[in-house]
Design a protein around this motif. Structure first.
Motif, PDB file in Angstrom:
ATOM      1  N   TYR A 285     117.080   0.308  -4.331  1.00 27.78           N
ATOM      2  CA  TYR A 285     118.220   0.548  -3.437  1.00 27.78           C
ATOM      3  C   TYR A 285     119.515   0.056  -4.095  1.00 27.78           C
TER       4      TYR A 285
ATOM      5  N   GLY B 136     127.701  -5.671   4.132  1.00 28.91           N
ATOM      6  CA  GLY B 136     126.564  -6.583   4.018  1.00 28.91           C
ATOM      7  C   GLY B 136     125.567  -6.211   5.100  1.00 28.91           C
ATOM      8  N   PRO B 137     124.772  -7.161   5.588  1.00 34.00           N
ATOM      9  CA  PRO B 137     123.767  -6.828   6.601  1.00 34.00           C
ATOM     10  C   PRO B 137     124.385  -6.395   7.932  1.00 34.00           C
TER      11      PRO B 137
ATOM     12  N   ARG C 114     114.872   1.797   3.433  1.00 28.62           N
ATOM     13  CA  ARG C 114     115.071   0.743   2.437  1.00 28.62           C
ATOM     14  C   ARG C 114     113.995  -0.331   2.534  1.00 28.62           C
TER      15      ARG C 114
ATOM     16  N   GLY D 122     124.141  11.708   7.474  1.00 25.57           N
ATOM     17  CA  GLY D 122     123.410  10.594   8.104  1.00 25.57           C
ATOM     18  C   GLY D 122     124.005  10.257   9.455  1.00 25.57           C
TER      19      GLY D 122
ATOM     20  N   LEU E  77     120.821  19.135   7.293  1.00 32.12           N
ATOM     21  CA  LEU E  77     120.835  19.139   5.826  1.00 32.12           C
ATOM     22  C   LEU E  77     119.900  18.048   5.326  1.00 32.12           C
ATOM     23  N   ASP E  78     118.990  18.448   4.443  1.00 35.41           N
ATOM     24  CA  ASP E  78     118.145  17.453   3.773  1.00 35.41           C
ATOM     25  C   ASP E  78     118.735  17.221   2.388  1.00 35.41           C
TER      26      ASP E  78
ATOM     27  N   ILE F  22     125.092   3.620  11.737  1.00 36.81           N
ATOM     28  CA  ILE F  22     126.529   3.556  11.453  1.00 36.81           C
ATOM     29  C   ILE F  22     127.156   4.958  11.516  1.00 36.81           C
TER      30      ILE F  22
ATOM     31  N   LYS G 124     122.979   2.144  -5.204  1.00 36.05           N
ATOM     32  CA  LYS G 124     124.327   1.819  -4.717  1.00 36.05           C
ATOM     33  C   LYS G 124     125.264   1.478  -5.884  1.00 36.05           C
TER      34      LYS G 124
ATOM     35  N   GLN H  97     122.028   8.680  13.487  1.00 36.41           N
ATOM     36  CA  GLN H  97     121.758   7.343  14.047  1.00 36.41           C
ATOM     37  C   GLN H  97     122.637   6.311  13.333  1.00 36.41           C
TER      38      GLN H  97
ATOM     39  N   SER I  26     127.114  -0.630  -0.523  1.00 38.27           N
ATOM     40  CA  SER I  26     126.450  -1.788   0.086  1.00 38.27           C
ATOM     41  C   SER I  26     126.819  -3.017  -0.742  1.00 38.27           C
TER      42      SER I  26
ATOM     43  N   SER J 215     121.976  -2.255  12.384  1.00 35.25           N
ATOM     44  CA  SER J 215     121.979  -0.843  12.768  1.00 35.25           C
ATOM     45  C   SER J 215     120.723  -0.448  13.524  1.00 35.25           C
TER      46      SER J 215
ATOM     47  N   ASP K  86     113.750   5.465  14.016  1.00 35.14           N
ATOM     48  CA  ASP K  86     113.799   6.197  12.757  1.00 35.14           C
ATOM     49  C   ASP K  86     112.378   6.409  12.244  1.00 35.14           C
TER      50      ASP K  86
HETATM   51  N1  LIG Z   1     122.401  -1.191   7.926  1.00 33.01           N
HETATM   52  C1  LIG Z   1     122.790  -2.017   6.981  1.00 33.01           C
HETATM   53  O1  LIG Z   1     122.506  -3.229   7.011  1.00 33.01           O
HETATM   54  C2  LIG Z   1     123.614  -1.497   5.814  1.00 33.01           C
HETATM   55  C3  LIG Z   1     124.210  -2.419   4.939  1.00 33.01           C
HETATM   56  C4  LIG Z   1     124.913  -1.957   3.838  1.00 33.01           C
HETATM   57  C5  LIG Z   1     125.040  -0.603   3.624  1.00 33.01           C
HETATM   58  N2  LIG Z   1     124.472   0.270   4.481  1.00 33.01           N
HETATM   59  C6  LIG Z   1     124.624   1.695   4.200  1.00 33.01           C
HETATM   60  O2  LIG Z   1     125.257   2.311   5.305  1.00 33.01           O
HETATM   61  C7  LIG Z   1     124.754   3.634   5.483  1.00 33.01           C
HETATM   62  C8  LIG Z   1     124.237   3.804   6.906  1.00 33.01           C
HETATM   63  O3  LIG Z   1     123.292   2.777   7.170  1.00 33.01           O
HETATM   64  P1  LIG Z   1     122.418   2.765   8.518  1.00 33.01           P
HETATM   65  O4  LIG Z   1     121.708   1.457   8.564  1.00 33.01           O
HETATM   66  O5  LIG Z   1     123.253   3.190   9.665  1.00 33.01           O
HETATM   67  O6  LIG Z   1     121.377   3.914   8.152  1.00 33.01           O
HETATM   68  P2  LIG Z   1     120.070   4.373   8.930  1.00 33.01           P
HETATM   69  O7  LIG Z   1     120.080   3.878  10.335  1.00 33.01           O
HETATM   70  O8  LIG Z   1     118.895   4.089   8.074  1.00 33.01           O
HETATM   71  O9  LIG Z   1     120.294   5.957   8.975  1.00 33.01           O
HETATM   72  C9  LIG Z   1     120.158   6.704   7.822  1.00 33.01           C
HETATM   73  C10 LIG Z   1     120.694   8.094   8.092  1.00 33.01           C
HETATM   74  O10 LIG Z   1     120.473   8.876   6.918  1.00 33.01           O
HETATM   75  C11 LIG Z   1     119.857  10.097   7.293  1.00 33.01           C
HETATM   76  N3  LIG Z   1     118.986  10.559   6.227  1.00 33.01           N
HETATM   77  C12 LIG Z   1     117.909   9.912   5.711  1.00 33.01           C
HETATM   78  N4  LIG Z   1     117.321  10.694   4.786  1.00 33.01           N
HETATM   79  C13 LIG Z   1     118.054  11.845   4.716  1.00 33.01           C
HETATM   80  C14 LIG Z   1     117.934  13.038   3.963  1.00 33.01           C
HETATM   81  N5  LIG Z   1     116.917  13.260   3.116  1.00 33.01           N
HETATM   82  N6  LIG Z   1     118.867  14.006   4.127  1.00 33.01           N
HETATM   83  C15 LIG Z   1     119.879  13.829   5.005  1.00 33.01           C
HETATM   84  N7  LIG Z   1     120.042  12.731   5.761  1.00 33.01           N
HETATM   85  C16 LIG Z   1     119.126  11.753   5.619  1.00 33.01           C
HETATM   86  C17 LIG Z   1     119.068   9.770   8.560  1.00 33.01           C
HETATM   87  O11 LIG Z   1     118.940  10.898   9.393  1.00 33.01           O
HETATM   88  P3  LIG Z   1     117.642  11.850   9.488  1.00 33.01           P
HETATM   89  O12 LIG Z   1     116.441  10.953   9.491  1.00 33.01           O
HETATM   90  O13 LIG Z   1     117.856  12.575  10.778  1.00 33.01           O
HETATM   91  O14 LIG Z   1     117.738  12.750   8.301  1.00 33.01           O
HETATM   92  C18 LIG Z   1     119.994   8.772   9.241  1.00 33.01           C
HETATM   93  O15 LIG Z   1     120.939   9.440  10.021  1.00 33.01           O
HETATM   94  C19 LIG Z   1     123.691   3.811   4.410  1.00 33.01           C
HETATM   95  O16 LIG Z   1     124.262   4.457   3.302  1.00 33.01           O
HETATM   96  C20 LIG Z   1     123.297   2.397   4.038  1.00 33.01           C
HETATM   97  O17 LIG Z   1     122.809   2.305   2.708  1.00 33.01           O
HETATM   98  C21 LIG Z   1     123.762  -0.141   5.565  1.00 33.01           C
END
Ligand SMILES: NC(=O)c1ccc[n+]([C@@H]2O[C@H](COP(=O)([O-])OP(=O)(O)OC[C@H]3O[C@@H](n4cnc5c(N)ncnc54)[C@H](OP(=O)(O)O)[C@@H]3O)[C@@H](O)[C@H]2O)c1
Length: 365
Positions: free
Chosen positions: A198, A229-230, A137, A52, A102-103, A57, A202, A55, A185, A233, A257
């Motif tokens: 979701y 938490g929130p 999500r 991931g 990688l998917d 985090i 987690k 983009q 999370s 991103s 995204d």
């Molecule tokens: N943002 C928040 O508020 C928050 C809070 C708590 C926890 N988190 C956790 O922190 C992590 C990062 O959050 P974020 O907000 O930065 O995420 P995000 O912006 O939604 O990015 C998700 C990443 O996952 C990749 N991804 C999605 N589907 C995929 C697949 N099938 N195979 C491989 N890669 C895949 C996406 O890349 P591609 O589309 O290029 O595949 C992207 O790089 C996540 O695990 C999230 O649950 C986030």
């Protein structure tokens, strides 16, 4: 004697006030804050594989790790975005960042990816594996959450990372060293109304990786579970399809995204209030990793306070969760924006008249 009591009481009061002030200002658990930032050079020369990384985090962690001297393997599905993140990396190994598309929902891709990752950097092996990728999500009530979305979320958030771990772990065990970092999370610790699936993924990750840790720590494996938490991103991303360059955001990080539902940029900006910046979140995750903390909580209040309450006073936590659940469903049904303000979470303040239920879900924590 009375004077001694009075002095002891005063000292205890001052210490308590100090702790309370520290907690009121905290944006992470107190153990993580006391440990301090990651010492410079912690990741120098280490091979770090981030999923991931295209983009959010993941992208910001890549930039910070690279600046600290890490050798990076970046994974996600979108090659163009990974290339952009790789190009934004600085540091002594920035020129040979390895990109592995990688998917995670297709576990048949994993053996080949792991083979390539292990051959990278002259076969050094993987020092850190960061499970950061997650499926979009949407916020939807339980009864509206479709089965195909449930399966897709489990595939990316749970089954893919477990398969990847099982493929990487033998190499780490052979070298008697390895560190797995898991982006869980707050929804992996406390109930998350409107994000039941979701939250379930987690919680599953918590169960799997805590078990793995206690099973393998004596053989050199570390695990750090990050509980954010929130996090903002998507700040600066604009509406899906918009150009990050045009918005003035760092093009390597803030990308639209395509998997996210269509969200109006202004509406999203409203939702960003109260969220921690991605940069701060990435710094704290890397600090917790550097200090080998098994679990780290990263959030502004009130979610951070709620994590403490749920852990130490679970009955009070359930009472609060009931209030939050009812308030969130009401806000959703009446078309109000998400908010992490205490008043909105607990359902205080102005209430909108009942409206038709919203059809679309929204990406947010
Ligand atoms: N943002 C928040 O508020 C928050 C809070 C708590 C926890 N988190 C956790 O922190 C992590 C990062 O959050 P974020 O907000 O930065 O995420 P995000 O912006 O939604 O990015 C998700 C990443 O996952 C990749 N991804 C999605 N589907 C995929 C697949 N099938 N195979 C491989 N890669 C895949 C996406 O890349 P591609 O589309 O290029 O595949 C992207 O790089 C996540 O695990 C999230 O649950 C986030």
């Amino acid at each position: 004697m009375e004077t001694i009591y009075a002095v002891a009481l005063a000292v205890a009061f001052v210490l308590l006030m100090q702790k309370l002030i520290r907690f009121a200002l905290a944006d992470a658990d107190l153990r993580l804050l006391a440990a301090g930032p990651a010492p410079k050079g912690t990741f120098n020369g280490k091979v770090v594989w981030i999923t991931g990384a295209s983009q959010g985090i993941g992208a910001v962690m890549a930039q910070k790790l690279s600046a600290d001297g890490a050798k990076l393997i970046l994974s996600a599905r979108r090659l163009n975005e990974l290339t952009r993140v790789a190009a934004s990396c600085t540091g002594p190994h920035a020129n040979d960042v390895s990109i592995l598309t990688l998917d995670l929902s297709d576990t048949s891709q994993i053996p080949r990816s792991v083979e390539l990752a292990q051959k990278a950097f002259d076969g050094q092996g993987i020092d850190y594996l960061i499970h950061n990728a997650a499926y979009a999500r949407p916020k939807l009530p339980v009864e509206d959450f479709p089965e195909d979305l449930t399966k897709a979320t489990f595939a990316v958030n749970v089954l893919g990372p477990i398969a990847l771990t099982r493929a990487v772990l033998p190499g780490m065990l052979k070298r008697k060293t390895g560190h797995i970092v898991v982006l869980s999370s707050a929804a992996g610790k406390i109930p998350s109304p409107l994000q039941s699936v979701y939250a379930a993924t987690k919680h599953a990750m918590q169960g799997y990786f805590r078990s793995l840790y206690f099973e393998t720590h004596a053989r050199g494996i570390n695990v750090t579970i990050a509980v954010p938490g929130p996090i903002a991103s998507r700040v600066g991303a604009g509406a899906p399809g918009s150009s990050p360059e045009a918005s003035g955001a760092n093009p390597a990080v803030h990308v639209a995204d395509p998997t996210a539902p269509d969200v109006n940029a202004n509406e999203y900006a409203e939702e960003e209030k109260g969220r921690m910046t991605v940069e701060r979140c990435a710094d704290l995750i890397l600090a917790g990793t550097a200090h080998r903390l098994p679990e780290i909580w990263i959030s502004n209040h009130p979610v951070l306070a709620f994590l403490y309450v749920a852990q130490w006073l679970p009955e009070l936590g359930d009472l609060i969760a009931k209030r939050v659940g009812t308030s969130r469903v009401r806000r959703y049904r009446t078309g109000q924006k998400d908010s992490y303000s205490l008043a909105a979470l607990l359902g205080f303040g102005k209430k909108k008249p009942e409206e038709a239920p919203r059809a679309e879900g929204r990406k947010a924590e």
